[in-house]
Write a protein that holds these residues in place. Structure first.
Motif, PDB file in Angstrom:
ATOM      1  N   LEU A   1       0.989  -3.236 -10.702  1.00 19.70           N
ATOM      2  CA  LEU A   1       0.211  -2.434 -10.095  1.00 19.70           C
ATOM      3  C   LEU A   1      -1.113  -2.580 -10.529  1.00 19.70           C
ATOM      4  CD1 LEU A   1       0.137  -0.657  -7.356  1.00 19.70           C
ATOM      5  CD2 LEU A   1       0.289   1.169  -8.822  1.00 19.70           C
ATOM      6  N   GLY A   2      -1.321  -2.326 -11.865  1.00 17.04           N
ATOM      7  CA  GLY A   2      -2.623  -2.517 -12.426  1.00 17.04           C
ATOM      8  C   GLY A   2      -3.440  -3.736 -12.229  1.00 17.04           C
ATOM      9  N   ASN A   3      -2.762  -4.920 -12.372  1.00 17.16           N
ATOM     10  CA  ASN A   3      -3.190  -5.956 -11.875  1.00 17.16           C
ATOM     11  C   ASN A   3      -3.385  -6.468 -10.403  1.00 17.16           C
ATOM     12  OD1 ASN A   3      -2.682  -8.126 -14.341  1.00 17.16           O
ATOM     13  ND2 ASN A   3      -0.764  -7.003 -14.045  1.00 17.16           N
ATOM     14  N   ARG A   4      -2.842  -5.837  -9.602  1.00 14.50           N
ATOM     15  CA  ARG A   4      -3.139  -5.505  -8.170  1.00 14.50           C
ATOM     16  C   ARG A   4      -4.534  -4.994  -7.879  1.00 14.50           C
ATOM     17  NH1 ARG A   4       2.122  -5.619  -4.456  1.00 14.50           N
ATOM     18  NH2 ARG A   4       3.228  -6.352  -5.623  1.00 14.50           N
TER      19      ARG A   4
ATOM     20  N   THR B   1       3.868  -0.804 -24.413  1.00 13.26           N
ATOM     21  CA  THR B   1       4.290  -1.716 -25.592  1.00 13.26           C
ATOM     22  C   THR B   1       4.819  -2.845 -24.732  1.00 13.26           C
ATOM     23  OG1 THR B   1       6.232  -0.516 -25.457  1.00 13.26           O
ATOM     24  CG2 THR B   1       4.814   0.079 -27.054  1.00 13.26           C
ATOM     25  N   PHE B   2       4.111  -3.894 -24.977  1.00  9.03           N
ATOM     26  CA  PHE B   2       4.541  -5.294 -24.405  1.00  9.03           C
ATOM     27  C   PHE B   2       5.658  -5.952 -25.133  1.00  9.03           C
ATOM     28  CE2 PHE B   2       0.118  -4.730 -22.662  1.00  9.03           C
ATOM     29  CZ  PHE B   2       0.308  -5.070 -21.513  1.00  9.03           C
ATOM     30  N   ASP B   3       5.498  -5.740 -26.684  1.00  8.56           N
ATOM     31  CA  ASP B   3       6.742  -6.489 -27.150  1.00  8.56           C
ATOM     32  C   ASP B   3       7.370  -5.172 -28.039  1.00  8.56           C
ATOM     33  OD1 ASP B   3       8.534  -7.915 -28.676  1.00  8.56           O
ATOM     34  OD2 ASP B   3       7.289  -9.192 -29.445  1.00  8.56           O
TER      35      ASP B   3
ATOM     36  N   GLN C   1       5.370   5.749  -7.987  1.00  7.06           N
ATOM     37  CA  GLN C   1       5.045   6.659  -9.285  1.00  7.06           C
ATOM     38  C   GLN C   1       4.173   6.014 -10.348  1.00  7.06           C
ATOM     39  OE1 GLN C   1       6.488   9.351  -9.993  1.00  7.06           O
ATOM     40  NE2 GLN C   1       5.656   9.558 -11.939  1.00  7.06           N
ATOM     41  N   ALA C   2       4.186   4.531 -10.207  1.00  4.70           N
ATOM     42  CA  ALA C   2       3.032   3.987 -11.321  1.00  4.70           C
ATOM     43  C   ALA C   2       1.850   4.156 -10.608  1.00  4.70           C
ATOM     44  CB  ALA C   2       3.249   2.482 -11.040  1.00  4.70           C
ATOM     45  N   LEU C   3       1.636   4.441  -9.533  1.00  2.00           N
ATOM     46  CA  LEU C   3       0.085   4.768  -8.634  1.00  2.00           C
ATOM     47  C   LEU C   3       0.057   6.145  -9.164  1.00  2.00           C
ATOM     48  CD1 LEU C   3      -2.396   3.685  -7.393  1.00  2.00           C
ATOM     49  CD2 LEU C   3      -1.055   4.310  -5.269  1.00  2.00           C
TER      50      LEU C   3
ATOM     51  N   MET D   1      -4.993  -4.422 -23.800  1.00  4.64           N
ATOM     52  CA  MET D   1      -4.542  -5.569 -22.748  1.00  4.64           C
ATOM     53  C   MET D   1      -3.867  -5.041 -21.720  1.00  4.64           C
ATOM     54  SD  MET D   1      -2.944  -8.730 -24.961  1.00  4.64           S
ATOM     55  CE  MET D   1      -3.264  -9.794 -23.465  1.00  4.64           C
ATOM     56  N   SER D   2      -3.688  -3.665 -21.353  1.00  6.57           N
ATOM     57  CA  SER D   2      -3.115  -3.145 -20.407  1.00  6.57           C
ATOM     58  C   SER D   2      -3.985  -2.850 -18.836  1.00  6.57           C
ATOM     59  CB  SER D   2      -2.376  -2.141 -20.541  1.00  6.57           C
ATOM     60  OG  SER D   2      -1.763  -1.494 -19.398  1.00  6.57           O
ATOM     61  N   THR D   3      -3.640  -3.782 -17.622  1.00  4.50           N
ATOM     62  CA  THR D   3      -4.683  -3.335 -16.649  1.00  4.50           C
ATOM     63  C   THR D   3      -4.251  -1.910 -16.018  1.00  4.50           C
ATOM     64  OG1 THR D   3      -2.836  -4.591 -15.239  1.00  4.50           O
ATOM     65  CG2 THR D   3      -4.764  -5.766 -16.124  1.00  4.50           C
TER      66      THR D   3
HETATM   67  P1  GDP Z   1       0.005  -4.123 -17.360  1.00  6.31           P
HETATM   68  O1  GDP Z   1       1.038  -4.999 -17.370  1.00  6.31           O
HETATM   69  O2  GDP Z   1       0.005  -3.250 -18.362  1.00  6.31           O
HETATM   70  O3  GDP Z   1      -1.184  -4.807 -17.325  1.00  6.31           O
HETATM   71  O4  GDP Z   1      -0.254  -3.141 -15.971  1.00  6.31           O
HETATM   72  P2  GDP Z   1       0.473  -3.647 -14.482  1.00  6.31           P
HETATM   73  O5  GDP Z   1       0.398  -2.106 -13.855  1.00  6.31           O
HETATM   74  O6  GDP Z   1       0.041  -4.708 -14.135  1.00  6.31           O
HETATM   75  O7  GDP Z   1       2.052  -3.977 -14.865  1.00  6.31           O
HETATM   76  C1  GDP Z   1       2.977  -3.122 -15.507  1.00  6.31           C
HETATM   77  C2  GDP Z   1       3.940  -2.292 -14.627  1.00  6.31           C
HETATM   78  O8  GDP Z   1       4.982  -1.738 -15.240  1.00  6.31           O
HETATM   79  C3  GDP Z   1       3.090  -1.003 -13.817  1.00  6.31           C
HETATM   80  O9  GDP Z   1       2.510  -1.469 -12.480  1.00  6.31           O
HETATM   81  C4  GDP Z   1       4.392  -0.387 -13.299  1.00  6.31           C
HETATM   82  O10 GDP Z   1       5.246  -0.782 -12.522  1.00  6.31           O
HETATM   83  C5  GDP Z   1       5.073  -0.171 -14.777  1.00  6.31           C
HETATM   84  N1  GDP Z   1       4.625   0.682 -15.867  1.00  6.31           N
HETATM   85  C6  GDP Z   1       4.126   0.272 -17.172  1.00  6.31           C
HETATM   86  N2  GDP Z   1       3.507   1.331 -17.530  1.00  6.31           N
HETATM   87  C7  GDP Z   1       4.016   2.396 -16.726  1.00  6.31           C
HETATM   88  C8  GDP Z   1       3.780   3.859 -17.096  1.00  6.31           C
HETATM   89  O11 GDP Z   1       3.269   4.400 -18.116  1.00  6.31           O
HETATM   90  N3  GDP Z   1       4.291   4.550 -16.185  1.00  6.31           N
HETATM   91  C9  GDP Z   1       4.916   4.081 -15.067  1.00  6.31           C
HETATM   92  N4  GDP Z   1       5.455   4.769 -14.177  1.00  6.31           N
HETATM   93  N5  GDP Z   1       4.797   2.587 -14.653  1.00  6.31           N
HETATM   94  C10 GDP Z   1       4.490   1.949 -15.774  1.00  6.31           C
END
Ligand code: GDP
Length: 486
Positions: free
Chosen positions: A102-105, A290-292, A390-392, A409-411
């Motif tokens: 979603l962040g990337n979107r 946490t990516f890794d 939930q993410a949004l 690094m997190s979108t």
């Molecule tokens: P990025 O990978 O950190 O750059 O972010 P993105 O949003 O593109 O992708 C990570 C996805 O993992 C999110 O869209 C959510 O689906 C899920 N996610 C990651 N962190 C969280 C969080 O703190 N809360 C929730 N609800 N979902 C998360």
């Protein structure tokens, strides 16, 4: 409610300094559009008059052209129908393909919309599995969604291996495009993901943009905030300078203009806010990604968060008074407003540790710290509607924070900081030099980082570091080879 009183007090504030059209016909059904300002401080950035006038012009173009999109589906059946269609209209489109987290979107939607604005195209959005569950329509009187008749399988075929890839119009071994303008295709696919090659990267050059301009239908798939590299193209760069005299606020203004959570998502946001976060002295958002996880044990993550938040006075320290010595002053306990801390993470463990730390110590100056974790989904399930809602919800809740701690690094974090208009403290990455010295670094600007920008070689004189030769861009604090506006 205080929200309603606030609304009448700040009449017009929901228009975001003119970003949103003062034409509420058909708009009021989207609650977040009307109410968001009640939950936010006023933006420190003012949209330029030019941006506002271009948005109004865009909306008119969208109304004029969006209904024509359906003819493209029919024209896909034969080249003759396609040629015929292109003859009949001067509308040009860019279709955003739903892809990635979603962040990337949110990053790529803003980038694609900006490109549409700069090049007089109409943005249409692939519904993916759940785009219409997540957002209200941003434009008045006409949908931004791609007509449902668009064949999904055809759209999904537009990827790295598609023969329609724009990069294929550029001869390998040649530096710039040698495309015969009389034979440009009716449509083309722009591949701007982290796997883009030398040819795809020429999207960010003037000669190639001239070719692009001739192509009526563009389809784009990306997972990166590519806006900084649009500054490589002189014609686009000049226009962007006019639109955004405050470059730091490109994402901020466009995200606030485009993204209005659907009523269902907004309901969750508001209920969570009132139940757990509101009526506090301040709201601190902590985004832990946490990516890794194997490289980042939870003890290390949480001690880094504390070193960052306490060291920079975002959160109070604990005191060394033990519980036997504590004298509870009713006065202090009763009158001090708590500090609300919103923790977001896929994992519960980090939150439990943070909470335990404050519960097991007395806190300096008798402060009260309340921590909340809205969910712990444990893993990413992009495309599942409930998970994405939930993410949004959490991106928007974070964006209501007064101060933010985000993960490198997190979108997901970039989207929250951009919507908030708050420069975050970015946690440093283990294994990097900065990690030895600092728990976190205050971001240079609130713009997101373009993680894999191309080298600058539009003049065919060999690839050079754009951070050194393009005005207005710098390398990012969290990705050293990345680029961001400041
Ligand atoms: P990025 O990978 O950190 O750059 O972010 P993105 O949003 O593109 O992708 C990570 C996805 O993992 C999110 O869209 C959510 O689906 C899920 N996610 C990651 N962190 C969280 C969080 O703190 N809360 C929730 N609800 N979902 C998360």
């Amino acid at each position: 409610s205080s929200a309603e009183q606030g609304y009448s007090r700040s009449k017009g504030a929901h228009l975001l300094g003119g970003l949103l059209r003062d034409d509420l016909n058909g708009y009021t059904s989207c609650h977040s559009r009307m109410q968001q300002q009640l939950y936010r401080k006023a933006s420190p950035f003012i949209p330029s008059r030019y941006l506002i006038s271009r948005l109004r012009r865009y909306e008119d173009l969208h109304i004029k052209c969006a209904s024509e999109a359906i003819y493209f589906v029919k024209a896909l059946k034969s080249p003759e129908l396609m040629a015929d269609l292109l003859q009949k209209t001067d509308c040009r489109f860019i279709v955003w393909i739903a892809w990635s987290g979603l962040g990337n979107r949110l990053m790529t939607l803003v980038g694609t919309f900006l490109y549409a604005l700069l090049t007089d195209r109409v943005l249409l959005v692939d519904r993916g599995t759940d785009m219409s569950d997540l957002f209200c329509e941003p434009f008045p009187h006409a949908s931004w969604l791609l007509p449902a008749e668009f064949p999904q399988s055809w759209l999904q075929g537009l990827d790295e291996s598609s023969p329609h890839r724009f990069g294929y119009l550029i001869d390998k071994g040649e530096c710039s495009a040698h495309v015969n303008l009389s034979s440009v295709p009716a449509y083309s696919y722009i591949h701007l993901t982290h796997t883009f090659d030398m040819q795809d990267r020429r999207f960010f050059c003037d000669d190639e943009q001239k070719v692009m301009n001739q192509i009526s239908w563009l389809f784009i798939r990306s997972n990166m905030y590519f806006v900084p590299s649009l500054y490589f193209v002189p014609s686009l760069s000049q226009e962007m300078e006019r639109l955004f005299p405050e470059r730091e606020a490109v994402f901020h203004h466009l995200a606030r203009y485009l993204f209005h959570p659907s009523n269902e998502v907004w309901g969750r946001i508001v209920r969570f806010y009132h139940a757990y976060l509101g009526n506090a002295d301040s709201l601190v958002g902590i985004q832990i990604r946490t990516f890794d996880p194997t490289k980042m044990p939870s003890e290390n993550v949480t001690s880094q968060v504390f070193a960052c938040a306490i060291g920079n006075r975002l959160l109070p320290n604990v005191s060394n008074v033990n519980d036997d010595e504590m004298t509870w002053s009713e006065e202090a306990a009763g009158t001090q407003k708590p500090i609300s801390v919103l923790v977001t993470s896929l994992h519960q463990e980090h939150y439990e540790r943070l909470r335990e730390f404050y519960l097991s110590h007395s806190i300096e100056h008798g402060r009260i710290v309340r921590l909340h974790l809205p969910s712990h989904e444990e893993e990413q399930k992009t495309g599942k509607a409930e998970h994405d809602k939930q993410a949004l919800t959490e991106i928007f809740l974070l964006s209501l924070s007064d101060t933010l701690v985000t993960s490198a690094m997190s979108t997901f974090g970039y989207a929250a900081q951009g919507l908030a208009g708050v420069r975050p403290w970015v946690l440093t990455k283990p294994g990097e030099k900065a990690y030895q010295q600092y728990a976190c670094i205050k971001a240079l600007s609130l713009e997101p980082c373009f993680h894999s920008p191309p080298l600058f070689d539009c003049d065919c004189e060999g690839g050079r570091d754009p951070g050194k030769i393009i005005k207005f861009v710098r390398h990012c604090e969290d990705v050293h080879w990345g680029l961001k506006l400041f």
